[in-house]
Design an enzyme around this catalytic site. Structure first.
Site, PDB file in Angstrom:
ATOM      1  N   HIS A  35      21.988  23.772  66.441  1.00 21.95           N
ATOM      2  CA  HIS A  35      22.688  22.647  65.799  1.00 21.95           C
ATOM      3  C   HIS A  35      23.512  21.819  66.784  1.00 21.95           C
ATOM      4  O   HIS A  35      24.560  21.283  66.435  1.00 21.95           O
ATOM      5  CB  HIS A  35      23.607  23.152  64.678  1.00 21.95           C
ATOM      6  CG  HIS A  35      22.890  23.787  63.534  1.00 21.95           C
ATOM      7  ND1 HIS A  35      23.557  24.252  62.416  1.00 21.95           N
ATOM      8  CD2 HIS A  35      21.568  24.042  63.323  1.00 21.95           C
ATOM      9  CE1 HIS A  35      22.673  24.775  61.566  1.00 21.95           C
ATOM     10  NE2 HIS A  35      21.461  24.646  62.101  1.00 21.95           N
ATOM     11  N   ASP A  55      15.123  24.663  66.671  1.00 18.10           N
ATOM     12  CA  ASP A  55      15.445  24.804  65.252  1.00 18.10           C
ATOM     13  C   ASP A  55      15.046  23.536  64.527  1.00 18.10           C
ATOM     14  O   ASP A  55      15.822  22.604  64.419  1.00 18.10           O
ATOM     15  CB  ASP A  55      16.947  25.074  65.086  1.00 18.10           C
ATOM     16  CG  ASP A  55      17.364  25.294  63.656  1.00 18.10           C
ATOM     17  OD1 ASP A  55      16.485  25.585  62.822  1.00 18.10           O
ATOM     18  OD2 ASP A  55      18.568  25.170  63.351  1.00 18.10           O
ATOM     19  N   ASP A 112      11.996  30.939  61.820  1.00 19.96           N
ATOM     20  CA  ASP A 112      13.155  30.047  61.950  1.00 19.96           C
ATOM     21  C   ASP A 112      14.286  30.708  62.735  1.00 19.96           C
ATOM     22  O   ASP A 112      15.459  30.461  62.461  1.00 19.96           O
ATOM     23  CB  ASP A 112      13.647  29.616  60.566  1.00 19.96           C
ATOM     24  CG  ASP A 112      14.690  28.504  60.640  1.00 19.96           C
ATOM     25  OD1 ASP A 112      14.775  27.845  61.694  1.00 19.96           O
ATOM     26  OD2 ASP A 112      15.423  28.317  59.653  1.00 19.96           O
ATOM     27  N   HIS A 116      10.495  24.845  59.247  1.00 21.97           N
ATOM     28  CA  HIS A 116      10.987  23.581  58.682  1.00 21.97           C
ATOM     29  C   HIS A 116      10.894  22.455  59.699  1.00 21.97           C
ATOM     30  O   HIS A 116      11.164  22.631  60.885  1.00 21.97           O
ATOM     31  CB  HIS A 116      12.384  23.725  58.090  1.00 21.97           C
ATOM     32  CG  HIS A 116      13.497  24.041  59.046  1.00 21.97           C
ATOM     33  ND1 HIS A 116      14.206  23.067  59.704  1.00 21.97           N
ATOM     34  CD2 HIS A 116      14.057  25.223  59.421  1.00 21.97           C
ATOM     35  CE1 HIS A 116      15.157  23.630  60.447  1.00 21.97           C
ATOM     36  NE2 HIS A 116      15.085  24.937  60.303  1.00 21.97           N
ATOM     37  N   GLU A 125      15.527  21.924  54.946  1.00 17.39           N
ATOM     38  CA  GLU A 125      16.006  23.305  55.083  1.00 17.39           C
ATOM     39  C   GLU A 125      17.484  23.323  55.409  1.00 17.39           C
ATOM     40  O   GLU A 125      18.242  24.144  54.885  1.00 17.39           O
ATOM     41  CB  GLU A 125      15.217  24.034  56.171  1.00 17.39           C
ATOM     42  CG  GLU A 125      15.540  25.521  56.303  1.00 17.39           C
ATOM     43  CD  GLU A 125      16.731  25.824  57.208  1.00 17.39           C
ATOM     44  OE1 GLU A 125      17.216  26.975  57.185  1.00 17.39           O
ATOM     45  OE2 GLU A 125      17.175  24.910  57.951  1.00 17.39           O
ATOM     46  N   GLU A 126      17.903  22.409  56.286  1.00 15.56           N
ATOM     47  CA  GLU A 126      19.286  22.422  56.752  1.00 15.56           C
ATOM     48  C   GLU A 126      20.278  22.098  55.643  1.00 15.56           C
ATOM     49  O   GLU A 126      21.454  22.440  55.743  1.00 15.56           O
ATOM     50  CB  GLU A 126      19.459  21.438  57.922  1.00 15.56           C
ATOM     51  CG  GLU A 126      18.642  21.767  59.171  1.00 15.56           C
ATOM     52  CD  GLU A 126      19.082  23.049  59.862  1.00 15.56           C
ATOM     53  OE1 GLU A 126      20.023  23.705  59.386  1.00 15.56           O
ATOM     54  OE2 GLU A 126      18.478  23.395  60.900  1.00 15.56           O
TER      55      GLU A 126
END
Length: 471
Positions: free
Chosen positions: A434, A301, A363, A289, A335-336
């Site tokens: 994140h 990520d 991922d 992603h 995606e998130e």
């Protein structure tokens, strides 16, 4: 990466700090000799791919491309103008790389905006807590919410202390018991706080390690429960507040958040191909992603996964190869926020999904590759077991049952076999996940080369074999 408890619990048992994955010891079905021989015939091509990616002209190529992208674009949450700049950037570089059918495909996505935010401890002393609002959270009034704090270590403790919770900011200081277990506090902390009359929730970051770093992520409101603002705080600050509470100290916090959800907006998945020479309507899909959170650079990520997926096509192109079926890279949007780009793609391509041999997604970082996680029929699993043996020079021959990925899950639910990169991420992935720490410093160029080589070998062989994987 976005994980939720429901998608993971079916395939992972949790014991202490360890993940125990349910793995079959070997294929259930014997692979016909002609297919074994066909797969074995790709050893020379596998060697060429490894030589080019790891030792040759393409050494460090995916790392350098990713570094330039993240340094130029930065973080790129779906729905933002900067994410669309990222798509434009990728469309240009994929075209410059000589790939085919390069285009963006529209998808409607959520548009959440963080705005300014702060969490200030007012009693027993004045102190600015490091915090990040959680995705989808509502904001506070302009003056913020000032309230006394109730600290709990679990949902059970919150329920037991429900009579003390009304009108308070609920701080969850849950232990880290592995991501699939502990992420429930990020997902449902706001709902649980609201159910007992809490006015906001602050969640200890879902991470095994911290250097005073808050970790954001999406959270899930319940339409039947009042929405309250929610944010994550650092492990250190959550533990400090817990110690204060244990001593009977009165704790007061002012929480200010400008977060808001704007109307849905149009975004794009980014797509490029090498058209198949014999079965162009059949597809092997590789993906990662392109979106990230609005902190850090999104290098791990999922910049790494997206760029080794581009690299799979790039290496095939550089070697002058053209597989029998189409090799397609998709760099997903949103995606998130729950895989909204992948859901849109699945719906738009639903009439051709019977022609997909496999959908692959990386991922979970691009650390040292170990093999492939796979979802499909037992016959397909047996064939994949032969394919991953081509990764022996990379020491990456493990094959485990159950691929996972927010994006390819939609395709797998329609019967498409799925594959995800198995790498040596252990808990270190969640050190940076994140957070502002997700930068190029996490990435290792040699490890990215190894991952790109493994990803390319598997995807090319599956795209070039005479038959698709059986369902």
């Amino acid at each position: 990466m976005d994980l939720n408890t429901s998608s993971v619990i079916l395939r992972i048992l949790f014991v202490g700090p360890m993940f125990i994955c349910l793995v079959l010891s070997g294929p259930l079905y014997p692979v016909p000799l002609n297919i074994k021989n066909e797969i074995s015939s790709y050893k020379d091509i596998a060697t060429k791919i490894i030589d080019l990616a790891v030792y040759g002209a393409a050494q460090n190529q995916s790392y350098n491309r990713l570094a330039k992208f993240t340094d130029t674009i930065g973080n790129r949450i779906a729905g933002s103008e900067n994410f669309e700049h990222a798509v434009d950037y990728m469309l240009q570089v994929l075209s410059d790389d000589g790939l085919e059918n390069v285009h963006g495909e529209e998808a409607q996505v959520t548009h959440w905006v963080r705005g300014q935010e702060s969490a200030t401890l007012l009693q027993p002393r004045v102190y600015d807590l490091a915090m990040l609002g959680l995705g989808g959270s509502i904001g506070t009034p302009p003056e913020g919410i000032t309230a006394e704090v109730l600290v709990v270590n679990s949902f059970d403790e919150l329920h037991n202390k429900s009579k003390e919770a009304k009108g308070k900011i609920i701080v969850f200081n849950e232990d880290y018991e592995g991501y699939p277990t502990s992420v429930a506090y990020r997902d449902y902390g706001a709902k649980e706080a609201a159910l007992v009359g809490g006015v906001a929730s602050l969640i200890r970051s879902i991470a095994p390690f911290s250097i005073h770093s808050p970790h954001t992520g999406w959270q899930d409101y319940d339409s039947k429960v009042k929405k309250v603002p929610t944010a994550c705080i650092t492990i250190e600050d959550a533990q400090m507040l817990s110690r204060m509470a244990a001593r009977g100290t009165k704790i007061v916090i002012n929480l200010k958040m400008e977060a808001q959800t704007l109307p849905p907006t149009q975004s794009r998945n980014t797509i490029a191909e090498i058209k198949g020479s014999k079965y162009p309507e059949q597809v092997v899909l590789v993906s990662g992603h392109l979106d990230s959170w609005d902190v850090g650079q999104g290098a791990m990520d999922d910049g790494g996964g997206a760029f080794i997926s581009w690299q799979a096509l790039s290496l095939v192109k550089q070697l002058g190869l053209r597989p029998k079926r189409t090799l397609r890279v998709v760099l997903w949007t949103a995606e998130e926020e729950g895989g909204l780009g992948a859901l849109s793609y699945t719906n738009k391509h639903k009439d051709n999904l019977g022609n997909y041999s496999i959908a692959m997604e990386s991922d979970m970082g691009t650390f040292i590759p170990l093999g492939i996680d796979f979802t499909g029929s037992d016959e397909a699993y047996a064939i994949m077991n032969e394919v991953v043996q081509l990764l022996a020079p990379l020491n990456a021959t493990k094959l485990r049952k159950s691929a996972d990925g927010t994006d390819i899950n939609y395709l797998m639910q329609k019967g498409v076999p799925g594959g995800s990169l198995l790498d040596d991420y252990k808990d270190k992935y969640f050190w940076f996940h994140h957070s502002d720490g997700d930068t190029m410093t996490v990435q290792d160029p040699h490890q990215m080369d190894l991952c790109a080589a493994a990803w390319t070998i598997v995807s090319f062989v599956l795209a070039d074999m005479e038959n698709m994987l059986p369902r």
